[in-house]
Design a protein around this motif. Structure first.
Motif, PDB file in Angstrom:
ATOM      1  N   ALA A  57       0.812  -1.217   0.000  1.00 58.02           N
ATOM      2  CA  ALA A  57       0.000   0.000   0.000  1.00 58.02           C
ATOM      3  C   ALA A  57       0.847   1.270   0.000  1.00 58.02           C
ATOM      4  CB  ALA A  57      -0.928   0.002   1.220  1.00 58.02           C
ATOM      5  N   LEU A  93       0.038   4.678  -2.291  1.00 54.86           N
ATOM      6  CA  LEU A  93      -1.309   5.217  -2.404  1.00 54.86           C
ATOM      7  C   LEU A  93      -1.462   6.614  -1.796  1.00 54.86           C
ATOM      8  CD1 LEU A  93      -3.281   1.920  -1.740  1.00 54.86           C
ATOM      9  CD2 LEU A  93      -2.733   3.005  -3.916  1.00 54.86           C
ATOM     10  N   GLU A 104      -1.726  10.399  -4.057  1.00 57.73           N
ATOM     11  CA  GLU A 104      -2.843  11.312  -3.831  1.00 57.73           C
ATOM     12  C   GLU A 104      -2.362  12.701  -3.433  1.00 57.73           C
ATOM     13  OE1 GLU A 104      -6.192  11.033  -4.120  1.00 57.73           O
ATOM     14  OE2 GLU A 104      -5.918   9.063  -5.041  1.00 57.73           O
ATOM     15  N   GLY A 110      -6.097   9.254   0.431  1.00 57.05           N
ATOM     16  CA  GLY A 110      -4.975   8.318   0.359  1.00 57.05           C
ATOM     17  C   GLY A 110      -5.003   7.306   1.486  1.00 57.05           C
ATOM     18  N   LEU A 150      -7.760   4.728   0.725  1.00 54.37           N
ATOM     19  CA  LEU A 150      -7.301   3.767  -0.287  1.00 54.37           C
ATOM     20  C   LEU A 150      -6.269   2.808   0.298  1.00 54.37           C
ATOM     21  CD1 LEU A 150      -6.926   6.082  -3.417  1.00 54.37           C
ATOM     22  CD2 LEU A 150      -8.746   4.434  -2.945  1.00 54.37           C
ATOM     23  N   SER A 151      -5.387   3.343   1.134  1.00 57.73           N
ATOM     24  CA  SER A 151      -4.382   2.507   1.785  1.00 57.73           C
ATOM     25  C   SER A 151      -5.035   1.490   2.715  1.00 57.73           C
ATOM     26  CB  SER A 151      -3.402   3.386   2.568  1.00 57.73           C
ATOM     27  OG  SER A 151      -2.376   2.615   3.141  1.00 57.73           O
ATOM     28  N   ARG A 155      -6.707  -1.216   0.584  1.00 56.95           N
ATOM     29  CA  ARG A 155      -5.681  -2.111   0.016  1.00 56.95           C
ATOM     30  C   ARG A 155      -5.092  -3.015   1.102  1.00 56.95           C
ATOM     31  NH1 ARG A 155      -3.381  -5.426  -1.821  1.00 56.95           N
ATOM     32  NH2 ARG A 155      -1.798  -5.545  -3.480  1.00 56.95           N
TER      33      ARG A 155
END
Length: 269
Positions: free
Chosen positions: A142, A145, A149, A191, A194-195, A198
């Protein structure tokens, strides 16, 4: 007419690739009713896997948050030799198979014949086949990510306000928290989300470094595989549904509360 054909193709593609398979997971999860779903979650092995996954995801997100913001500032605000190579290296986790990532970590940190493993174990720290290895593998996959961003937003807002703040006597810390951070906060939030998504769904690298020990180093994604392969599909669907829903809810919430692009421009102005 061509416009509507293109829209129909995109919608059909997303439906067949994303919406339909995910909806089938939801349907199969609750095939036995909500009570059956709740009973499956009472399994101590599943609870241990969910706790381990949450722990690994939390630490991976924290690591990538601090590293991501710092690396973004370094890439955008400073010029140095090897900058392009470093920027390309950051994207490596997106282009390399997670299995390769896990194997690389084993070669470096394995306690038996890894580069640093014997020393770490001599001081009582086991990395591979334990929680630290799972956290490292999760953080690695991750890694880009948050950076990807934050970097575009830092480039967009420029340095004018930061220079003005420093000219008025603000030090680096004051400039960051009062000028830079408010400008990139939504990029950081997205970010981080998303991290997190993931990290919760990582499978390949974690499978290599964890050892997949029941109740100790088996994460939620490994539980999904183990249950499905052992004909306990209902439990596999339940765990997969939980992982997917946490990620989806986080992304939807951020999308709803995040200001529009025009609002962000007005705030910067």
């Amino acid at each position: 007419m061509a416009k509507w054909i293109r829209i129909a193709i995109v919608v059909a593609y997303l439906f067949l690739l994303v919406a339909w398979p995910v909806s089938l997971v939801v349907v199969n999860t609750f095939d036995g009713g909500p009570q059956a779903f709740l009973e499956m979650l009472q399994d101590t092995d599943i609870q241990a896997a969910l706790r381990l996954t949450a722990t690994a995801a939390f630490f991976a997100v924290v690591i990538n948050l601090f590293f991501g913001v710092g690396m973004s500032l370094l890439l955008v605000r400073y010029d140095f030799w090897g900058k392009r190579a470093l920027s390309a290296l950051i994207d490596l986790p997106l282009s390399v198979s997670p299995i390769v990532v896990g194997l690389a970590l084993v070669l470096v940190y394995n306690g038996r014949d890894g580069w640093f493993g014997p020393f770490l174990e001599s001081i009582g720290l086991q990395v591979i086949f334990s929680t630290p290895g799972i956290v490292m593998a999760t953080a690695f996959v991750a890694l880009p990510l948050v950076i990807r961003e934050v970097v575009p937003v830092l480039e967009e807002i420029g340095t004018d306000q930061e220079v003005a703040a420093r000219s008025l006597g603000a030090n680096a810390v004051q400039t960051f928290f009062r000028i830079t951070l408010p400008g990139i906060k939504w990029a950081i939030v997205y970010g981080v989300v998303l991290s997190l998504a993931r990290s919760l769904g990582e499978f390949g690298a974690v499978k290599v470094v964890s050892g997949n020990v029941l109740g100790e180093t088996r994460t939620a994604t490994l539980v999904v595989e183990e249950k499905y392969l052992n004909f306990a599909a209902q439990e596999a669907y339940a765990v997969a549904f939980l992982l997917a829903m946490v990620s989806v809810v986080c992304i939807v919430v951020v999308a709803l509360i995040r200001p529009s692009h025009s609002d962000e421009k007005e705030a910067h102005a």
